[in-house]
Design a protein around this motif. Structure first.
Motif, PDB file in Angstrom:
ATOM      1  N   MET A  54       0.826  -1.200   0.000  1.00 45.89           N
ATOM      2  CA  MET A  54       0.000   0.000   0.000  1.00 45.89           C
ATOM      3  C   MET A  54       0.865   1.257   0.000  1.00 45.89           C
ATOM      4  O   MET A  54       2.071   1.203   0.233  1.00 45.89           O
ATOM      5  N   LYS A  55       0.232   2.398  -0.296  1.00 49.69           N
ATOM      6  CA  LYS A  55       0.918   3.679  -0.271  1.00 49.69           C
ATOM      7  C   LYS A  55       0.826   4.285   1.120  1.00 49.69           C
ATOM      8  O   LYS A  55      -0.187   4.168   1.794  1.00 49.69           O
ATOM      9  N   SER A  56       1.901   4.951   1.520  1.00 49.17           N
ATOM     10  CA  SER A  56       1.926   5.597   2.823  1.00 49.17           C
ATOM     11  C   SER A  56       2.154   7.098   2.660  1.00 49.17           C
ATOM     12  O   SER A  56       2.894   7.521   1.760  1.00 49.17           O
ATOM     13  N   PRO A  57       1.559   7.912   3.526  1.00 44.62           N
ATOM     14  CA  PRO A  57       1.840   9.350   3.511  1.00 44.62           C
ATOM     15  C   PRO A  57       3.311   9.670   3.762  1.00 44.62           C
ATOM     16  O   PRO A  57       3.759  10.789   3.490  1.00 44.62           O
ATOM     17  N   VAL A  58       4.078   8.691   4.268  1.00 43.95           N
ATOM     18  CA  VAL A  58       5.511   8.890   4.497  1.00 43.95           C
ATOM     19  C   VAL A  58       6.248   9.096   3.173  1.00 43.95           C
ATOM     20  O   VAL A  58       7.336   9.658   3.134  1.00 43.95           O
ATOM     21  N   GLY A  59       5.636   8.636   2.079  1.00 43.28           N
ATOM     22  CA  GLY A  59       6.270   8.746   0.773  1.00 43.28           C
ATOM     23  C   GLY A  59       6.879   7.450   0.308  1.00 43.28           C
ATOM     24  O   GLY A  59       7.577   7.405  -0.706  1.00 43.28           O
ATOM     25  N   LEU A  60       6.652   6.391   1.058  1.00 44.66           N
ATOM     26  CA  LEU A  60       7.140   5.054   0.721  1.00 44.66           C
ATOM     27  C   LEU A  60       5.949   4.115   0.587  1.00 44.66           C
ATOM     28  O   LEU A  60       4.850   4.404   1.067  1.00 44.66           O
TER      29      LEU A  60
END
Length: 356
Positions: free
Chosen positions: A267-273
């Protein structure tokens, strides 16, 4: 596969009975109880710094101080449990806001070691100057490690005390693209070989730096294989969730315990990873559209509350409390697969059982 001898390991002034690092898991999964218990058995116990103060009354109004206060409490708890054995470390994500401030408070509290991932900690030696805390980067390639070692050596006359090398089968945030996660050339076995070759070929210049490989390691066969490829030890995280001593709620442990490989998703994370997590109703909701944050504590450098797809802090807090519907449950690629809840001692002894 050659037979590997289990022997005491020296890192700095510390001795490890077992070549095991318990991976840092936040929010609230690896706190003082788990970290202290792993250190007590002779491994490296790791407290996760990320939003560690989530249970403090002023967390949303005074976040930084709440996190510092909670960290000090958890470190004290870990030390009381460990009774001087092993190593107690803290994992601090480079991607968080106020990274420098959290590193400095960890050093001031004389933590044994600071481990940094989710970004390259280029200036870490400068932040711990004047302390004797050990520092260790988490990297996903020999190239990234070469960059850090070159920078640290040239700018700070400092080298890592140890290294964590993380492959694409880890849980949580991954230093790979979605395509690389499925590409065998990026396996932890291949990365381990490459890091070993790089360190070995430069040993006359940089000396012997121990490194630990991580990512989907959850069996004695995995441990034996990784060490036979040149690593000094391993880092494991998901196996330690399924322990009596893990700081997470029983509800959290149950979700991980009941998960299988088929239940996991990138999945996509708001962390950018990207990250690997259990495919809960929450992940299904964000795949359909944005879940706007209800409040923001400005925790992640790459996150804009006006556009972020969801609030990762809120999702992780929901998870640690066992909220299956609304939680983000990070998990390694091998999942829980119905394994029983054991003690930290039993998990460690099982992991090293193939070492002679």
């Amino acid at each position: 596969m050659k037979s590997i001898k289990l022997k005491e390991m020296k890192i700095g002034k510390f001795s490890l009975k077992y070549p095991i690092i318990q991976g840092g898991m936040g929010i609230g999964i690896s706190l003082g109880n788990l970290a202290g218990s792993v250190a007590r058995e002779g491994g490296v116990g790791v407290i996760s710094m990320v939003d560690i103060g989530y249970e403090e009354k002023d967390f949303y109004t005074n976040t930084i101080e709440a996190n510092k206060r909670a960290f000090r409490k958890e470190l004290q708890k870990a030390r009381e449990i460990a009774k001087g054995s092993g190593i107690i470390a803290v994992n601090i994500m480079r991607a968080i806001n106020n990274f420098e401030e959290y590193v400095k408070v960890a050093a001031e509290e004389k933590i044994d070691a600071i481990i940094v991932g989710a970004g390259l900690p280029i200036n870490l030696p400068e932040l711990v100057k004047g302390s004797d805390v050990m520092i260790a980067p988490i990297v996903s390639s020999a190239r990234a490690l070469r960059l850090i070692i070159t920078k640290w050596k040239n700018s700070y006359q400092r080298l890592p005390d140890f290294i964590v090398v993380e492959g694409p089968r880890a849980g949580g945030h991954l230093g790979f693209s979605k395509e690389e996660v499925e590409d065998e050339q990026f396996s932890i076995q291949n990365i381990t070989k490459q890091v070993f070759e790089y360190l070995k070929s430069n040993e006359s210049i940089i000396g012997k730096i121990p490194f630990f490989s991580a990512g989907g390691i959850n069996s004695p066969e995995d441990v034996n294989e990784i060490i036979s490829l040149g690593a000094d030890g391993v880092q494991a995280a998901t196996p330690f969730i399924l322990t009596n001593e893990c700081d997470a709620s029983d509800g959290y442990k149950k979700v991980i315990q009941q998960s299988t490989k088929d239940d996991l998703r990138i999945m996509k994370s708001p962390v950018g990873l990207i990250g690997r997590a259990v495919n809960t109703p929450f992940l299904q909701k964000i795949s359909l559209g944005r879940i706007a944050p209800t409040r923001c504590i400005d925790c992640i450098q790459a996150c804009n509350p006006k556009t972020t797809i969801y609030c990762i802090t809120e999702a992780l807090i929901n998870a640690v409390r066992g909220d299956y519907e609304n939680g983000l449950f990070f998990c390694g690629a091998n999942a829980g697969n119905g394994k029983e809840i054991k003690s930290v001692k039993e998990v460690i002894e099982e992991l090293v059982s193939k070492l002679k």
